[in-house]
Design a protein around this motif. Structure first.
Motif, PDB file in Angstrom:
ATOM      1  N   ILE A  95     -28.271 -55.317  74.030  1.00 27.16           N
ATOM      2  CA  ILE A  95     -28.271 -53.889  74.016  1.00 27.16           C
ATOM      3  C   ILE A  95     -27.727 -53.328  72.665  1.00 27.16           C
ATOM      4  CG2 ILE A  95     -27.972 -53.144  76.408  1.00 27.16           C
ATOM      5  CD1 ILE A  95     -24.890 -53.224  76.043  1.00 27.16           C
ATOM      6  N   GLY A  96     -28.606 -52.484  72.025  1.00 32.90           N
ATOM      7  CA  GLY A  96     -28.098 -52.297  70.683  1.00 32.90           C
ATOM      8  C   GLY A  96     -28.936 -51.078  70.237  1.00 32.90           C
ATOM      9  N   SER A  97     -28.909 -50.873  68.750  1.00 33.84           N
ATOM     10  CA  SER A  97     -29.487 -49.708  68.124  1.00 33.84           C
ATOM     11  C   SER A  97     -30.556 -50.189  67.379  1.00 33.84           C
ATOM     12  CB  SER A  97     -28.511 -49.079  67.234  1.00 33.84           C
ATOM     13  OG  SER A  97     -27.886 -49.895  66.284  1.00 33.84           O
ATOM     14  N   CYS A  98     -31.497 -49.122  67.213  1.00 37.20           N
ATOM     15  CA  CYS A  98     -32.871 -49.595  66.139  1.00 37.20           C
ATOM     16  C   CYS A  98     -33.061 -48.301  65.366  1.00 37.20           C
ATOM     17  CB  CYS A  98     -33.998 -50.022  67.140  1.00 37.20           C
ATOM     18  SG  CYS A  98     -34.511 -48.809  68.191  1.00 37.20           S
ATOM     19  N   GLY A  99     -34.047 -48.701  64.381  1.00 34.97           N
ATOM     20  CA  GLY A  99     -34.532 -47.451  63.581  1.00 34.97           C
ATOM     21  C   GLY A  99     -36.088 -47.157  63.755  1.00 34.97           C
ATOM     22  N   ALA A 100     -36.215 -46.104  64.403  1.00 35.64           N
ATOM     23  CA  ALA A 100     -37.594 -45.903  64.621  1.00 35.64           C
ATOM     24  C   ALA A 100     -38.446 -45.787  63.641  1.00 35.64           C
ATOM     25  CB  ALA A 100     -37.531 -44.368  65.768  1.00 35.64           C
ATOM     26  N   ILE A 101     -39.973 -46.352  63.852  1.00 36.07           N
ATOM     27  CA  ILE A 101     -40.686 -45.925  62.813  1.00 36.07           C
ATOM     28  C   ILE A 101     -42.162 -45.299  63.105  1.00 36.07           C
ATOM     29  CG2 ILE A 101     -39.672 -47.867  61.240  1.00 36.07           C
ATOM     30  CD1 ILE A 101     -42.097 -49.831  62.102  1.00 36.07           C
ATOM     31  N   GLN A 102     -42.102 -44.738  64.162  1.00 35.85           N
ATOM     32  CA  GLN A 102     -43.304 -44.079  64.955  1.00 35.85           C
ATOM     33  C   GLN A 102     -42.918 -42.654  64.874  1.00 35.85           C
ATOM     34  OE1 GLN A 102     -46.408 -45.374  65.274  1.00 35.85           O
ATOM     35  NE2 GLN A 102     -45.743 -47.386  64.939  1.00 35.85           N
ATOM     36  N   ASN A 104     -43.651 -40.530  67.305  1.00 35.35           N
ATOM     37  CA  ASN A 104     -43.584 -39.794  68.575  1.00 35.35           C
ATOM     38  C   ASN A 104     -42.114 -40.150  69.106  1.00 35.35           C
ATOM     39  OD1 ASN A 104     -44.308 -42.473  68.958  1.00 35.35           O
ATOM     40  ND2 ASN A 104     -44.909 -41.940  71.127  1.00 35.35           N
ATOM     41  N   MET A 105     -41.366 -40.836  68.339  1.00 36.89           N
ATOM     42  CA  MET A 105     -40.174 -41.330  68.766  1.00 36.89           C
ATOM     43  C   MET A 105     -38.818 -40.518  68.081  1.00 36.89           C
ATOM     44  SD  MET A 105     -40.677 -45.281  68.358  1.00 36.89           S
ATOM     45  CE  MET A 105     -39.144 -45.993  69.243  1.00 36.89           C
ATOM     46  N   ASN A 106     -37.660 -40.181  69.056  1.00 35.36           N
ATOM     47  CA  ASN A 106     -36.604 -39.375  68.550  1.00 35.36           C
ATOM     48  C   ASN A 106     -35.219 -40.091  68.643  1.00 35.36           C
ATOM     49  OD1 ASN A 106     -38.208 -36.836  67.917  1.00 35.36           O
ATOM     50  ND2 ASN A 106     -38.732 -37.309  70.117  1.00 35.36           N
ATOM     51  N   LEU A 107     -34.431 -39.482  67.998  1.00 38.66           N
ATOM     52  CA  LEU A 107     -32.883 -40.179  68.293  1.00 38.66           C
ATOM     53  C   LEU A 107     -32.707 -40.027  69.695  1.00 38.66           C
ATOM     54  CD1 LEU A 107     -30.839 -38.417  65.450  1.00 38.66           C
ATOM     55  CD2 LEU A 107     -32.034 -40.698  65.320  1.00 38.66           C
ATOM     56  N   TYR A 108     -32.058 -41.154  70.400  1.00 37.74           N
ATOM     57  CA  TYR A 108     -31.374 -41.528  71.536  1.00 37.74           C
ATOM     58  C   TYR A 108     -32.633 -41.779  72.548  1.00 37.74           C
ATOM     59  CZ  TYR A 108     -27.027 -39.244  69.728  1.00 37.74           C
ATOM     60  OH  TYR A 108     -26.264 -39.052  68.900  1.00 37.74           O
ATOM     61  N   GLU A 223     -20.925 -42.477  67.480  1.00 35.02           N
ATOM     62  CA  GLU A 223     -21.935 -42.473  68.564  1.00 35.02           C
ATOM     63  C   GLU A 223     -22.410 -43.770  68.732  1.00 35.02           C
ATOM     64  OE1 GLU A 223     -23.551 -37.794  67.645  1.00 35.02           O
ATOM     65  OE2 GLU A 223     -24.191 -39.707  66.488  1.00 35.02           O
ATOM     66  N   ARG A 224     -22.618 -44.608  67.847  1.00 35.09           N
ATOM     67  CA  ARG A 224     -23.342 -45.580  68.324  1.00 35.09           C
ATOM     68  C   ARG A 224     -22.433 -46.742  69.082  1.00 35.09           C
ATOM     69  NH1 ARG A 224     -26.600 -47.357  62.634  1.00 35.09           N
ATOM     70  NH2 ARG A 224     -27.108 -45.436  62.088  1.00 35.09           N
ATOM     71  N   GLN A 225     -21.300 -46.599  68.875  1.00 36.08           N
ATOM     72  CA  GLN A 225     -20.355 -47.443  69.585  1.00 36.08           C
ATOM     73  C   GLN A 225     -20.054 -47.059  71.215  1.00 36.08           C
ATOM     74  OE1 GLN A 225     -16.403 -48.472  67.582  1.00 36.08           O
ATOM     75  NE2 GLN A 225     -15.501 -48.020  69.571  1.00 36.08           N
ATOM     76  N   THR A 226     -20.087 -45.597  71.277  1.00 35.53           N
ATOM     77  CA  THR A 226     -19.684 -45.050  72.544  1.00 35.53           C
ATOM     78  C   THR A 226     -20.862 -44.248  73.381  1.00 35.53           C
ATOM     79  OG1 THR A 226     -18.563 -43.186  71.585  1.00 35.53           O
ATOM     80  CG2 THR A 226     -17.463 -45.258  71.876  1.00 35.53           C
ATOM     81  N   ALA A 227     -21.707 -43.672  72.536  1.00 35.28           N
ATOM     82  CA  ALA A 227     -22.424 -42.551  73.235  1.00 35.28           C
ATOM     83  C   ALA A 227     -23.862 -43.110  73.943  1.00 35.28           C
ATOM     84  CB  ALA A 227     -22.886 -41.616  72.223  1.00 35.28           C
ATOM     85  N   PHE A 228     -24.063 -44.358  73.674  1.00 34.81           N
ATOM     86  CA  PHE A 228     -25.386 -44.792  74.057  1.00 34.81           C
ATOM     87  C   PHE A 228     -25.412 -45.182  75.432  1.00 34.81           C
ATOM     88  CE2 PHE A 228     -26.696 -46.267  69.523  1.00 34.81           C
ATOM     89  CZ  PHE A 228     -27.011 -44.909  69.210  1.00 34.81           C
ATOM     90  N   THR A 229     -24.859 -44.394  76.494  1.00 34.14           N
ATOM     91  CA  THR A 229     -24.394 -44.902  77.610  1.00 34.14           C
ATOM     92  C   THR A 229     -25.705 -45.153  78.742  1.00 34.14           C
ATOM     93  OG1 THR A 229     -24.091 -42.555  78.464  1.00 34.14           O
ATOM     94  CG2 THR A 229     -22.144 -43.685  77.745  1.00 34.14           C
ATOM     95  N   ASN A 230     -26.835 -44.246  78.366  1.00 38.34           N
ATOM     96  CA  ASN A 230     -28.130 -44.476  79.087  1.00 38.34           C
ATOM     97  C   ASN A 230     -28.456 -45.822  79.135  1.00 38.34           C
ATOM     98  OD1 ASN A 230     -28.247 -41.763  80.194  1.00 38.34           O
ATOM     99  ND2 ASN A 230     -29.230 -41.199  78.505  1.00 38.34           N
ATOM    100  N   MET A 231     -28.389 -46.453  77.991  1.00 41.67           N
ATOM    101  CA  MET A 231     -29.005 -47.853  77.754  1.00 41.67           C
ATOM    102  C   MET A 231     -28.010 -48.877  78.485  1.00 41.67           C
ATOM    103  SD  MET A 231     -28.893 -49.828  73.934  1.00 41.67           S
ATOM    104  CE  MET A 231     -27.262 -49.100  73.715  1.00 41.67           C
ATOM    105  N   MET A 232     -26.577 -48.671  78.280  1.00 44.09           N
ATOM    106  CA  MET A 232     -25.578 -49.531  78.867  1.00 44.09           C
ATOM    107  C   MET A 232     -25.763 -49.515  80.459  1.00 44.09           C
ATOM    108  SD  MET A 232     -22.445 -48.178  76.843  1.00 44.09           S
ATOM    109  CE  MET A 232     -22.341 -48.388  74.993  1.00 44.09           C
ATOM    110  N   GLU A 233     -26.197 -48.319  81.080  1.00 44.68           N
ATOM    111  CA  GLU A 233     -26.211 -48.326  82.444  1.00 44.68           C
ATOM    112  C   GLU A 233     -27.576 -48.840  83.052  1.00 44.68           C
ATOM    113  OE1 GLU A 233     -25.964 -44.209  83.250  1.00 44.68           O
ATOM    114  OE2 GLU A 233     -23.812 -44.069  82.985  1.00 44.68           O
TER     115      GLU A 233
END
Length: 239
Positions: A95-102, A104-108, A223-233
């Motif tokens: 579970i991690g973060s990534c940089g979008a390159i398309q 049609n993609m948005n933050l979160y 936010e990367r440390q704590t706010a990405f709860t959807n992914m975690m769940e």
């Protein structure tokens, strides 16, 4: 437990604490700590070597572990190899973060890495007579997609770039990957998927878009440390 029966490596020293068959693998060890303290019950810390924090606890009655891996394929490959071969882990979920390159993609947004293209040479050790396509476990992928849909989350399923390079001297590189339909850039999935395939265990990468590289949009480190709860769940539900 006798000393002879205590499993450990130079990098993971549980001192007899359990490591579950399913483990969540964020890059940031502080994110592992946040997940354990936020979502798990009856947690026990099983690792602190080199600050790479690891915990085991219970989520909805299931035993589950979480541990940081650090950044890049070499670090992910080292920890995932030891978890698989020394500690018997069967389901590994990055579970991690990534940089979008398309466009049609948005933050979160959520990304499920069906496959991992790469500029890494990690695959060379297997001496394969061709080009290997590193892909996710379909069972975990299907469960994760269903869990995301049930939550009505924006989710993208496809090929990601697992790169050894964060600061690229070739400024055209990501544009070329984007033109081939690559969803986003990250740094760990290739090592995880190759190790899992070689060992015959299950692996999946679930990510949250933390940056849009071409639009120069980004979230904060906090936010990367704590706010990405959807992914975690999602990861906890399919574990």
């Amino acid at each position: 437990m006798s000393k002879a029966n205590v499993k450990e490596t130079p990098h993971i020293k549980p001192q007899g604490a359990e490591i579950a068959k399913t483990i969540l693998l964020p890059g940031d060890p502080l994110r592992a700590k946040f997940i354990a303290e936020t979502f798990l019950e009856d947690i026990v810390q099983f690792n602190e070597v080199r600050g790479m924090l690891g915990y085991t606890g219970t989520y909805k009655g299931k035993r589950i572990s979480v541990m940081g891996t650090g950044m890049g394929t070499p670090s992910m490959a080292l920890y995932s190899w030891e978890l698989i071969h020394v500690f018997g882990v069967k389901n590994l979920i990055r579970i991690g973060s990534c940089g979008a390159i398309q466009d049609n993609m948005n933050l979160y947004d959520i990304v499920l890495a069906m496959g991992a293209s790469t500029d890494s040479e990690y695959v060379r050790q297997f001496h394969l007579p061709g080009h290997y396509a590193a892909i996710a476990s379909y069972d975990l992928l299907e469960k994760a997609k269903r869990a995301a849909d049930e939550r009505d989350l924006p989710v993208h399923v496809g090929n990601v770039l697992s790169s050894d390079v964060f600061y690229n001297a070739d400024e055209t590189a990501l544009k070329k990957w984007s033109e081939m339909g690559i969803l986003c850039a990250e740094m760990e999935t290739t090592g995880l998927y190759l190790n899992a395939a070689y060992a015959g265990v299950n692996a999946l990468t679930i990510m949250t878009v933390s940056d849009h590289i071409f639009r120069h949009e980004q979230t904060t480190p906090e936010e990367r440390q704590t706010a990405f709860t959807n992914m975690m769940e999602i990861a906890l539900e399919i574990g």
